[in-house]
Scaffold this active site. Structure first.
Site, PDB file in Angstrom:
ATOM      1  N   THR A   1       0.816  -1.207   0.000  1.00  0.00           N
ATOM      2  CA  THR A   1       0.000   0.000   0.000  1.00  0.00           C
ATOM      3  C   THR A   1       0.857   1.267   0.000  1.00  0.00           C
ATOM      4  O   THR A   1       1.984   1.270   0.513  1.00  0.00           O
ATOM      5  CB  THR A   1      -0.912   0.026   1.246  1.00  0.00           C
ATOM      6  OG1 THR A   1      -1.571   1.293   1.355  1.00  0.00           O
ATOM      7  CG2 THR A   1      -0.110  -0.199   2.523  1.00  0.00           C
ATOM      8  N   ASP A   2       0.303   2.353  -0.529  1.00  0.00           N
ATOM      9  CA  ASP A   2       0.995   3.639  -0.483  1.00  0.00           C
ATOM     10  C   ASP A   2       1.110   4.189   0.935  1.00  0.00           C
ATOM     11  O   ASP A   2       1.923   5.073   1.215  1.00  0.00           O
ATOM     12  CB  ASP A   2       0.292   4.669  -1.377  1.00  0.00           C
ATOM     13  CG  ASP A   2      -1.185   4.884  -1.035  1.00  0.00           C
ATOM     14  OD1 ASP A   2      -1.687   4.245  -0.091  1.00  0.00           O
ATOM     15  OD2 ASP A   2      -1.838   5.672  -1.741  1.00  0.00           O
ATOM     16  N   GLU A   3       0.332   3.638   1.860  1.00  0.00           N
ATOM     17  CA  GLU A   3       0.328   4.165   3.229  1.00  0.00           C
ATOM     18  C   GLU A   3       1.642   3.937   3.969  1.00  0.00           C
ATOM     19  O   GLU A   3       1.893   4.556   5.010  1.00  0.00           O
ATOM     20  CB  GLU A   3      -0.845   3.578   4.017  1.00  0.00           C
ATOM     21  CG  GLU A   3      -2.195   3.987   3.448  1.00  0.00           C
ATOM     22  CD  GLU A   3      -3.359   3.623   4.350  1.00  0.00           C
ATOM     23  OE1 GLU A   3      -3.238   3.790   5.579  1.00  0.00           O
ATOM     24  OE2 GLU A   3      -4.394   3.179   3.815  1.00  0.00           O
TER      25      GLU A   3
ATOM     26  N   TYR B   1      -1.718  -0.357  10.895  1.00  0.00           N
ATOM     27  CA  TYR B   1      -1.883  -1.066   9.620  1.00  0.00           C
ATOM     28  C   TYR B   1      -0.719  -0.791   8.692  1.00  0.00           C
ATOM     29  O   TYR B   1      -0.086  -1.707   8.158  1.00  0.00           O
ATOM     30  CB  TYR B   1      -3.203  -0.640   8.951  1.00  0.00           C
ATOM     31  CG  TYR B   1      -3.236  -0.927   7.465  1.00  0.00           C
ATOM     32  CD1 TYR B   1      -3.136  -2.241   6.996  1.00  0.00           C
ATOM     33  CD2 TYR B   1      -3.330   0.104   6.532  1.00  0.00           C
ATOM     34  CE1 TYR B   1      -3.141  -2.514   5.624  1.00  0.00           C
ATOM     35  CE2 TYR B   1      -3.347  -0.160   5.177  1.00  0.00           C
ATOM     36  CZ  TYR B   1      -3.244  -1.465   4.722  1.00  0.00           C
ATOM     37  OH  TYR B   1      -3.229  -1.737   3.380  1.00  0.00           O
TER      38      TYR B   1
ATOM     39  N   LYS C   1       2.277  -3.330   7.203  1.00  0.00           N
ATOM     40  CA  LYS C   1       2.546  -3.538   5.773  1.00  0.00           C
ATOM     41  C   LYS C   1       3.990  -3.158   5.430  1.00  0.00           C
ATOM     42  O   LYS C   1       4.640  -3.830   4.623  1.00  0.00           O
ATOM     43  CB  LYS C   1       1.564  -2.730   4.920  1.00  0.00           C
ATOM     44  CG  LYS C   1       0.123  -3.214   4.993  1.00  0.00           C
ATOM     45  CD  LYS C   1      -0.058  -4.623   4.436  1.00  0.00           C
ATOM     46  CE  LYS C   1       0.021  -4.668   2.925  1.00  0.00           C
ATOM     47  NZ  LYS C   1      -0.320  -6.016   2.379  1.00  0.00           N
TER      48      LYS C   1
ATOM     49  N   LYS D   1     -15.345   0.071   3.809  1.00  0.00           N
ATOM     50  CA  LYS D   1     -14.511   1.011   3.054  1.00  0.00           C
ATOM     51  C   LYS D   1     -15.324   2.232   2.619  1.00  0.00           C
ATOM     52  O   LYS D   1     -16.551   2.193   2.545  1.00  0.00           O
ATOM     53  CB  LYS D   1     -13.897   0.316   1.841  1.00  0.00           C
ATOM     54  CG  LYS D   1     -13.055  -0.908   2.192  1.00  0.00           C
ATOM     55  CD  LYS D   1     -11.839  -0.565   3.038  1.00  0.00           C
ATOM     56  CE  LYS D   1     -10.955  -1.787   3.251  1.00  0.00           C
ATOM     57  NZ  LYS D   1      -9.765  -1.476   4.064  1.00  0.00           N
TER      58      LYS D   1
ATOM     59  N   ASN E   1     -11.057  13.993   0.400  1.00  0.00           N
ATOM     60  CA  ASN E   1     -12.149  13.105   0.794  1.00  0.00           C
ATOM     61  C   ASN E   1     -13.496  13.814   0.662  1.00  0.00           C
ATOM     62  O   ASN E   1     -14.493  13.204   0.258  1.00  0.00           O
ATOM     63  CB  ASN E   1     -11.950  12.627   2.239  1.00  0.00           C
ATOM     64  CG  ASN E   1     -10.813  11.657   2.377  1.00  0.00           C
ATOM     65  OD1 ASN E   1     -10.358  11.060   1.392  1.00  0.00           O
ATOM     66  ND2 ASN E   1     -10.321  11.470   3.592  1.00  0.00           N
TER      67      ASN E   1
END
Length: 293
Positions: free
Chosen positions: A129-131, A157, A161, A196, A256
């Site tokens: 993930t980009d996170e 999280y 990852k 989500k 968002n």
């Protein structure tokens, strides 16, 4: 992780593209996020097998390797909801870190030859993930994270990852196992779990309920259609170089709040449905990626 959102889309994509040229073994623990209904229309294919197993169960995973001549591992399985990771980080460490270590160890054991080299054509892709990159200010004039950018995860999280990513790269470096890592932006599409953002907005709006927005709603995300992600995964597993990382995004960064308003407009729902709530702990502002590679 093939019964989850991205995994099930990937399986469908692969069968549409390659039909009977491939055989897929889908391993999934069927947690709350796994749903075999996503795969109902392909469950009777001769070249498809489902096995219920947890990736932290090394005996179960090793048995799958021993009983099948596996050429590719595409590792989607993960706990992935940030809010859940804040409340219960241990589950994320177990699945995302220990589970990845088990998968790598079993692949290494199954594919390794007596001289320490590996059987030809064996590949392992870890879907991340980009996170893992952390974030930058909203007004930062900047091209985006590259695959060489430092890792600064904010949530449990993202940290789990990032840990899994580093394990994969270590196996490529230390053992010469053919491992690649992909890092994608926010996915959306068919079969996404209701926790989500996009399906949550749709469900709340259709039931005339308030749509919560964390903080100011100005946090930005890049939105990637899940089947476009599947195209990238297929390219990486076929052509990616061992030990390399590949960023995957769509270049559709928006706040968002803008995203939620867009969805409400498509649904012909009033923006008055939006309700601002207390911000998420450690909420990343933005993480656009450089995807030139």
């Amino acid at each position: 992780g093939g019964a989850g959102f991205i995994g099930s889309n990937y399986i469908h994509y692969m069968f549409r593209k390659y039909d009977n040229e491939i055989r897929i073994i889908n391993v999934d623990a069927l947690t709350y996020a796994g749903n075999l209904e996503n795969l109902k229309d392909i469950e009777n294919r001769d070249n498809y097998t489902f096995i219920k197993a947890d990736i932290t169960d090394k005996d179960a995973i090793m048995k799958i390797f021993e009983e099948n001549d596996i050429d590719r591992v595409v590792h989607f399985a993960a706990e992935s909801h940030v809010d859940r990771s804040i409340k219960n980080p241990e589950v994320f460490v177990k699945t995302n870190v220990l589970g990845t270590a088990v998968m790598l160890n079993c692949a290494k054991k199954a594919w390794e030859l007596p001289d320490g080299s590996f059987k030809t054509g064996k590949k392992f892709l870890h879907v991340s993930t980009d996170e893992v990159y952390g974030d930058k200010p909203l007004d930062y004039d900047w091209h985006g994270f590259t695959e060489e950018s430092p890792l600064q995860p904010s949530s449990p999280y993202a940290a789990s990852k990032a840990s899994a990513d580093l394990l994969c790269l270590a196996y490529a470096r230390t053992y010469n196992l053919n491992v690649t890592v992909s890092r994608s932006s926010n996915n959306y599409g068919k079969w996404q779990h209701c926790e989500k953002l996009l399906p949550k907005i749709i469900s709340l709006a259709e039931h005339c309920q308030k749509v919560p927005v964390y903080g100011s709603g100005l946090n930005k995300r890049d939105w990637l259609y899940v089947l476009d992600h599947c195209v990238a995964v297929d390219k990486i597993i076929r052509h990616g170089k061992s030990g390399h990382i590949y960023n995957v995004a769509a270049g559709t960064e928006m706040s968002n709040l803008t995203f939620i308003k867009l969805v409400l407009k498509i649904l012909a729902k009033d923006e008055n449905a939006i309700e601002f709530t207390e911000d998420r702990a450690g909420h990343d502002l933005r993480y656009p990626m450089d995807c030139e590679k």
